[in-house]
Design a protein around this motif. Structure first.
Motif, PDB file in Angstrom:
ATOM      1  N   LYS A 168      -1.374   4.011   2.791  1.00  0.00           N
ATOM      2  CA  LYS A 168      -0.292   3.926   3.681  1.00  0.00           C
ATOM      3  C   LYS A 168       0.896   4.219   2.548  1.00  0.00           C
ATOM      4  N   HIS A 169       0.705   3.740   1.402  1.00  0.00           N
ATOM      5  CA  HIS A 169       1.803   3.694   0.308  1.00  0.00           C
ATOM      6  C   HIS A 169       1.524   4.445  -0.696  1.00  0.00           C
ATOM      7  N   GLN A 226      -5.565  -1.579  -0.931  1.00  0.00           N
ATOM      8  CA  GLN A 226      -4.075  -1.522  -0.485  1.00  0.00           C
ATOM      9  C   GLN A 226      -4.345  -1.525   1.124  1.00  0.00           C
TER      10      GLN A 226
END
Length: 548
Positions: free
Chosen positions: A349-350, A478
Motif C-alpha cells: 500500500k505504501h 506492511q
C-alpha cells in the motif's frame, strides 16, 4: 384458489409457506379486511387437504356469526395494532462468522418464528433465505443462530417476526439492521468475546478469524474495486493498456470477467502507428490515469514505438482495503490464449521500502495462457500455475535472487475448471495452497530475514540491507492490497526467449527495442488462440480473513 359464498364476498388464498411445516391462510373481504391464520402441513396429503377444509369451515363459521361487522372491525383493529405486543429483536454478528437474532422471553409468548435474508429486502411476510420456528425459549431468550454466513460492514439484514402472544397471532414485518464496523464489539451477547487478531487493517482492531473482505461478484462493486488506468505496460513493459471499461471488465452470472480486446477494433489500426493516447481523463474516480510511468498517461506513436495494441484491465483494492497478515482465498479460472498473463497479487500500500521490488510482491497465483509453450521439455503455459514472493533491490538482483516461487502442473490445464488459490500470511512466514493442498512454505530466519533468504548476504550486499530496520518479515511487515490483472506479453523474461512455442514461435525478442511492434506484426499467429469465453480471466469469489 379456494372459496365459498357466504353473506359477503370473500376471497381465500394460501400464501407462500411461512416455513417447512406452516402455511399462511388469508381471507380478504370486500371491506379490505385481512384475516390470517396458520395451518399445520401434515406429511400425508389427505390429512393436509383435511386440514385445509377444517380451516375453511372454521373460518366460515367465524364470519357467519350474527355480529359479522363488529367481528370484522375487531379483526381489522387487531391487525392494525398487531406489532404492539411484539418485542424488537436483538441482532449480533458472531465472531468469526455467523449471525444471532434473539428476543427476551415473557410469559405471554407461546411461539416465535424468525425469517431472515441478507442483502435481499423482505416485503411484508415474504419468503426468506433463512427461517426457523421455535416452540420454547432457551436461557430466558428466543434465539435463532445462523452459523455459516460471513458478514461485513455495510451488509443489510432484512427480517420479519411471527409470534403467538397469548391467544393472538402477531406479525412484525419490514425490519432491517445494518452490520456495524466492528464485527465482534457488540455488547448484546455475552457468549462471544472478541480475541484481538495480530492482523492489521485500515479498520483495526479486528477479531481473530474475522472475515475482513468478501466479494462473490453478484455485481461489479466499484466501491470495493478500483481500476488501474495506464498505458505504462507495468513494471514488465507489457503490451496492453489498462482501462475502466465494461468491454474489458464485467460481471456475468456471479463471475468477474477480465477480457483482452484489440485497440484497433475501437480506434483503428492506423491509430497504433500515428495516434496520440491520452488517458489523463477527468478528476473523477475511475476516469483519471493512475500511473504516469513510462508515458503511461500520455503517449504518442513514434516510428517503431507503436501504441499499446491490446486493451485489458486490472482491478485492485488500493483505496478501499488493505491488510497486514491474514488468509487470502481466491477462486479463479485461468484464461487460455497465447501470451496472456493472468495474475492475482498482493501489492504494498505504501511502498515502505521503496519502489518495486523493494517493498515486495506476493503472487497468489499467475499463469501463461499458451497451450503449447515448453522449456526444456517442461510445460510453461496453461498447464503451469505459479505462486511467488518478489523482494530485494532491483539493481542487485541476479538470476533468481529476490524471487522465491513454486509451481504446480495440471495436464488438463488450469483453464478447464475453477481452482482455489490461497495464501496464509503470518508474522513468521507464508504458506501457499492450491485447492487446499500445501504447495510452498516460506519462513525467513530470525537473523537476516528475507535479505538473507534472498541471497543478499555476500559482499557488497550487507551494507545495502534495506530491511535491517524492519522485522524479520520485512518487506512483508506492511499492509498490502489485492490486485487482479490480465496482462499480455512483456520483456521482463516471464515469457523467456529460450522457450519453444507451437505451432508458431514467439513473435518478439525480450531485447528488441520494438517488441510491441514485433508482437503486433505477427498478430495472425496469436489472435486465433484468443476465444471470447476461454480467454477471459474469470474470478468466482475473493475472501480475506484475519488470522485466528
Amino acid at each position: 384458489m379456494f372459496g365459498f359464498v357466504p353473506r359477503q364476498k370473500h376471497e381465500f388464498y394460501f400464501s407462500e409457506p411461512v416455513s417447512k411445516r406452516r402455511l399462511m391462510f388469508v381471507i380478504k373481504t370486500n371491506d379490505e379486511v385481512g384475516i390470517t391464520s396458520f395451518v399445520e402441513m401434515n406429511r400425508c396429503a389427505p390429512k393436509y387437504l383435511l386440514a385445509l377444509n377444517v380451516a375453511l369451515t372454521v373460518t366460515h363459521l367465524l364470519i357467519g356469526v350474527s355480529s359479522e361487522k363488529e367481528h370484522l372491525k375487531q379483526v381489522k383493529n387487531d391487525h392494525l395494532n398487531q406489532s404492539h405486543n411484539v418485542p424488537s429483536a436483538n441482532l449480533q454478528q458472531l465472531c468469526p462468522r455467523g449471525l444471532r437474532l434473539w428476543i427476551p422471553d415473557s410469559p405471554e409468548i407461546q411461539f416465535v418464528g424468525f425469517h431472515v435474508s441478507i442483502n435481499s429486502p423482505l416485503i411484508g411476510a415474504s419468503p426468506s433465505e433463512f427461517n426457523t420456528d421455535l416452540g420454547r425459549p432457551t436461557g430466558g431468550k428466543w434465539t435463532f443462530d445462523i452459523p455459516d454466513i460471513y458478514l461485513q460492514k455495510g451488509d443489510s439484514v432484512f427480517y420479519w417476526l411471527h409470534l403467538v402472544v397469548g391467544n393472538h397471532s402477531r406479525l412484525r414485518t419490514d425490519l432491517s439492521w445494518n452490520v456495524p464496523g466492528n464485527a465482534c464489539a457488540d455488547t448484546n451477547s455475552s457468549n462471544f468475546q472478541c480475541t484481538e487478531s495480530v492482523t492489521v487493517t485500515t479498520k483495526s482492531p479486528v477479531c481473530s478469524g474475522q472475515l475482513l473482505f468478501q466479494d462473490d461478484f453478484n455485481n461489479l462493486n466499484l466501491e470495493s474495486w478500483q481500476h488501474e488506468i495506464t498505458a505504462s505496460g507495468g513494471r514488465h513493459s507489457e503490451f496492453q493498456m489498462f482501462v475502466n471499461n465494461r468491454s474489458n471488465s464485467f460481471v456475468r452470472d456471479g463471475v468477474l470477467h477480465i477480457r483482452p480486446t484489440l485497440t484497433k477494433d475501437v480506434l483503428g489500426e492506423n491509430f497504433l502507428f500515428n495516434g496520440v493516447l491520452d488517458l489523463w481523463g477527468s478528476s473523477l474516480p475511475g476516469e483519471r490515469c493512475t500511473n504516469p510511468i513510462n508515458n503511461g498517461c500520455y503517449k504518442r506513436a513514434l516510428g517503431g514505438q507503436i501504441l499499446n495494441p491490446v486493451v485489458s484491465a486490472q482491478l485492485q483494492t488500493s483505496r478501499s482495503f488493505s491488510f497486514q497478515y491474514g488468509v487470502v482465498k481466491v477462486r479463479a479460472k485461468m484464461p487460455r490464449g497465447d501470451w496472456l498473463w493472468p495474475a492475482i497479487t498482493l501489492l504494498p500500500k505504501h511502498s515502505a521500502y521503496g519502489s518495486w521490488p523493494n517493498s515486495g510482491q506476493i503472487t497468489v497465483g499467475e499463469s501463461r495462457g499458451n497451450a503449447r509453450y515448453m522449456l526444456n521439455e517442461d510445460p510453461l503455459g496453461i498447464q503451469r500455475v505459479e505462486m511467488a514472493l518478489n523482494f530485494g533491490l532491483q539493481e542487485l538482483i541476479q538470476d533468481h535472487q529476490g524471487l522465491i516461487k513454486k509451481y504446480a502442473n495440471s495436464e488438463e490445464g488450469w483453464d478447464t475448471n475453477f481452482h482455489e488459490y490461497q495464501v496464509d500470511w503470518t508474522r513468521d512466514g507464508f504458506e501457499f495452497f492450491i485447492d487446499g493442498k500445501s504447495l510452498m512454505n516460506v519462513t525467513p530466519p530470525i537473523d537476516g530475514g528475507f535479505w538473507s533468504l534472498g541471497g543478499f548476504t555476500a559482499d557488497p550486499y550487507p551494507a545495502n540491507n534495506i530491511y535491517q530496520y524492519g522485522t524479520k518479515m520485512a518487506p512483508f511487515d506492511q499492509q498490502f492490497y489485492l490486485a487482479i490483472s490480465l496482462s499480455v506479453g512483456g520483456i521482463s523474461g516471464y515469457f523467456p526467449d529460450s522457450a519453444e512455442n507451437s505451432p508458431y514461435p514467439k513473435p518478439w525478442n525480450n531485447t528488441s527495442p520494438n517488441a510491441a511492434l514485433d508482437f503486433w506484426e505477427q498478430k495472425e499467429s496469436w489472435i486465433p488462440t484468443w476465444t471470447e469465453e476461454n480467454s477471459n480471466f474469470q474470478i468466482d469469489n475473493v475472501r480475506v480473513w484475519a488470522l485466528p
